[in-house]
Design a protein around this motif. Structure first.
Motif, mmCIF file in Angstrom:
data_model
loop_
_atom_site.group_PDB
_atom_site.id
_atom_site.type_symbol
_atom_site.label_atom_id
_atom_site.label_comp_id
_atom_site.label_asym_id
_atom_site.label_seq_id
_atom_site.Cartn_x
_atom_site.Cartn_y
_atom_site.Cartn_z
ATOM 1 N N TYR A 5 -31.231 -54.297 -38.489
ATOM 2 C CA TYR A 5 -31.788 -53.618 -37.317
ATOM 3 C C TYR A 5 -31.213 -52.207 -37.271
ATOM 4 C CZ TYR A 5 -32.956 -58.377 -35.823
ATOM 5 O OH TYR A 5 -33.454 -59.661 -35.755
ATOM 6 N N THR A 6 -32.114 -51.251 -37.292
ATOM 7 C CA THR A 6 -31.721 -49.844 -37.271
ATOM 8 C C THR A 6 -32.505 -49.129 -36.193
ATOM 9 O OG1 THR A 6 -31.368 -49.942 -39.662
ATOM 10 C CG2 THR A 6 -31.448 -47.758 -38.658
ATOM 11 N N VAL A 7 -31.822 -48.273 -35.443
ATOM 12 C CA VAL A 7 -32.473 -47.502 -34.378
ATOM 13 C C VAL A 7 -32.426 -46.030 -34.769
ATOM 14 C CG1 VAL A 7 -32.452 -46.856 -31.940
ATOM 15 C CG2 VAL A 7 -31.845 -49.192 -32.615
ATOM 16 N N ALA A 8 -33.613 -45.426 -34.799
ATOM 17 C CA ALA A 8 -33.711 -44.002 -35.120
ATOM 18 C C ALA A 8 -34.736 -43.368 -34.196
ATOM 19 C CB ALA A 8 -34.120 -43.799 -36.579
ATOM 20 N N ASP A 9 -34.316 -42.317 -33.490
ATOM 21 C CA ASP A 9 -35.195 -41.617 -32.550
ATOM 22 C C ASP A 9 -35.761 -42.553 -31.481
ATOM 23 O OD1 ASP A 9 -34.807 -39.263 -33.981
ATOM 24 O OD2 ASP A 9 -36.495 -39.708 -35.326
ATOM 25 N N GLY A 10 -34.912 -43.483 -31.035
ATOM 26 C CA GLY A 10 -35.338 -44.397 -29.986
ATOM 27 C C GLY A 10 -36.269 -45.501 -30.438
ATOM 28 N N ARG A 11 -36.474 -45.639 -31.732
ATOM 29 C CA ARG A 11 -37.359 -46.671 -32.256
ATOM 30 C C ARG A 11 -36.564 -47.649 -33.112
ATOM 31 N NH1 ARG A 11 -42.962 -43.590 -34.123
ATOM 32 N NH2 ARG A 11 -43.506 -42.738 -32.044
ATOM 33 N N ASP A 23 -29.095 -47.530 -46.766
ATOM 34 C CA ASP A 23 -29.819 -48.079 -45.621
ATOM 35 C C ASP A 23 -28.984 -49.118 -44.882
ATOM 36 O OD1 ASP A 23 -31.941 -46.467 -46.237
ATOM 37 O OD2 ASP A 23 -33.016 -48.006 -47.379
ATOM 38 N N LEU A 24 -28.246 -49.938 -45.634
ATOM 39 C CA LEU A 24 -27.384 -50.932 -44.983
ATOM 40 C C LEU A 24 -26.276 -50.259 -44.179
ATOM 41 C CD1 LEU A 24 -26.880 -53.809 -47.607
ATOM 42 C CD2 LEU A 24 -28.099 -53.898 -45.421
ATOM 43 N N ARG A 41 -22.345 -59.582 -51.185
ATOM 44 C CA ARG A 41 -21.858 -58.431 -51.957
ATOM 45 C C ARG A 41 -22.495 -57.134 -51.481
ATOM 46 N NH1 ARG A 41 -22.073 -62.209 -56.295
ATOM 47 N NH2 ARG A 41 -24.200 -61.547 -56.802
ATOM 48 N N ALA A 42 -23.780 -57.184 -51.089
ATOM 49 C CA ALA A 42 -24.447 -55.977 -50.606
ATOM 50 C C ALA A 42 -23.784 -55.469 -49.334
ATOM 51 C CB ALA A 42 -25.925 -56.259 -50.358
#
Length: 327
Positions: A5-11, A23-24, A41-42
């Protein structure tokens, strides 16, 4: 399975599967369900965190469940799951809280997790920071436990009311036995669910106490009020679960008492019947003896007189028992 779960610009961006290290590292919440070695491992490469194994999560020592490693907190507790389908149980879940991300490691899916994921899609602000994610997830778990305790309390009230109503009214024995059996089953389920809910609440209490001791570095200032609210809510649920458990034990004793009364009534009926049949049996035994000189054998009314004597000898004890109030 890995869900990030990633939040960018309120999305909110929610993605499944192993992602590139960059990305992780930018994810605010990484949810691992039955993680594979590759997924472990990731996460280790991206966040420099060692994900605990399932065997390590099942250890019961507090030092193995709640500890700090560098800047990350490792928090493990048992959580109730599967109440909806009736196949409920407890599963260990680990929360790894770092400054950059929250990692959850689990091998079952309590409904609170799926409900929280849906809430995050509607309100991405819940994922503002890793500590906020963890505290809001705890809040969802507490709300879910409250709903479960409320439901089992209602089930217990309905079962006890049905059993007492059947015990007071003159219904068929099969209906009464069915109500009492259902009450026993419901009370057993209530005891099992409240016990596992207490286990979850105990684990949450330990986690919140540990996080409270580390809140200066683990919880941002704007989220500390939520931590205090969670502590109060968990404490109130502990008291409510203890109340339900005590009530279930009381009702269990009451239902077992009703069953004992029913069984005593049956035994009393058989006892009275056996006592009432003893005099006719004695009379039949006397006249069944093969003696040559028995005056009644030559009497015309000997046979009906013997039958009448046996009936009277059986009726008199029954009338006596009724007069004494034993029947």
């Amino acid at each position: 399975m890995m869900t990030t779960y990633t939040v960018a610009d309120g999305r909110l961006a929610m993605r499944d599967g192993i992602l590139p290290v960059g990305d992780l590292a930018g994810a605010v919440w990484i949810d691992l369900l039955n993680p594979t070695p590759e997924e472990g491992r990731a996460v280790k490469d991206a966040l420099k965190l060692e994900i605990p194994t399932r065997e390590e999560m099942q250890e019961i020592e507090s030092s193995s469940r709640l500890y700090r490693e560098d800047d990350a907190l490792f928090l493990t507790a048992n959580f109730l799951y599967g109440v909806e389908g009736g196949e409920y149980g407890s599963t260990p879940i680990t929360f790894v809280l770092s400054n950059s991300a929250l990692v959850t490691v689990r091998y079952a899916t309590p409904k609170a997790f799926s409900s929280f994921a849906l809430r995050c899609q509607r309100s991405p602000g819940l994922l503002a920071t890793p500590d906020a994610v963890m505290l809001h997830l705890f809040e969802q778990i507490v709300d879910r436990l409250a709903d479960i305790l409320e439901r089992v309390g209602s089930d217990m009230d309905r079962a006890s009311a049905a059993s007492f109503r059947s015990a007071r009214s003159k219904v068929k024995a099969t209906t009464r036995d069915h109500d009492l059996r259902e009450a026993l089953i419901t009370l057993g389920q209530v005891g099992e669910v409240t016990t596992r809910a207490n286990e979850t609440l105990l684990g949450l209490t330990r986690i919140l106490s540990f996080v409270g001791a580390e809140k200066a570095t683990a919880v941002r200032k704007e989220n500390q009020s939520l931590l205090k609210t969670l502590v109060r809510d968990v404490r109130s649920l502990v008291d409510h679960a203890a109340f339900l458990n005590g009530k279930a034990n009381f009702l269990l004793d009451a239902v077992l008492g009703i069953l004992n009364v029913e069984q005593n009534a049956i035994i009393k009926t058989f006892t009275v019947a056996s006592v009432a049949l003893m005099p006719p049996t004695l009379i039949a035994s006397i006249y069944g003896m093969n003696f040559r000189h028995m005056p009644e054998l030559d009497s015309t009314f000997g046979y009906p007189a013997a039958l009448l004597l046996m009936v009277c000898s059986a009726a008199l004890p029954i009338l006596y028992f009724k007069r004494k109030g034993w029947l």
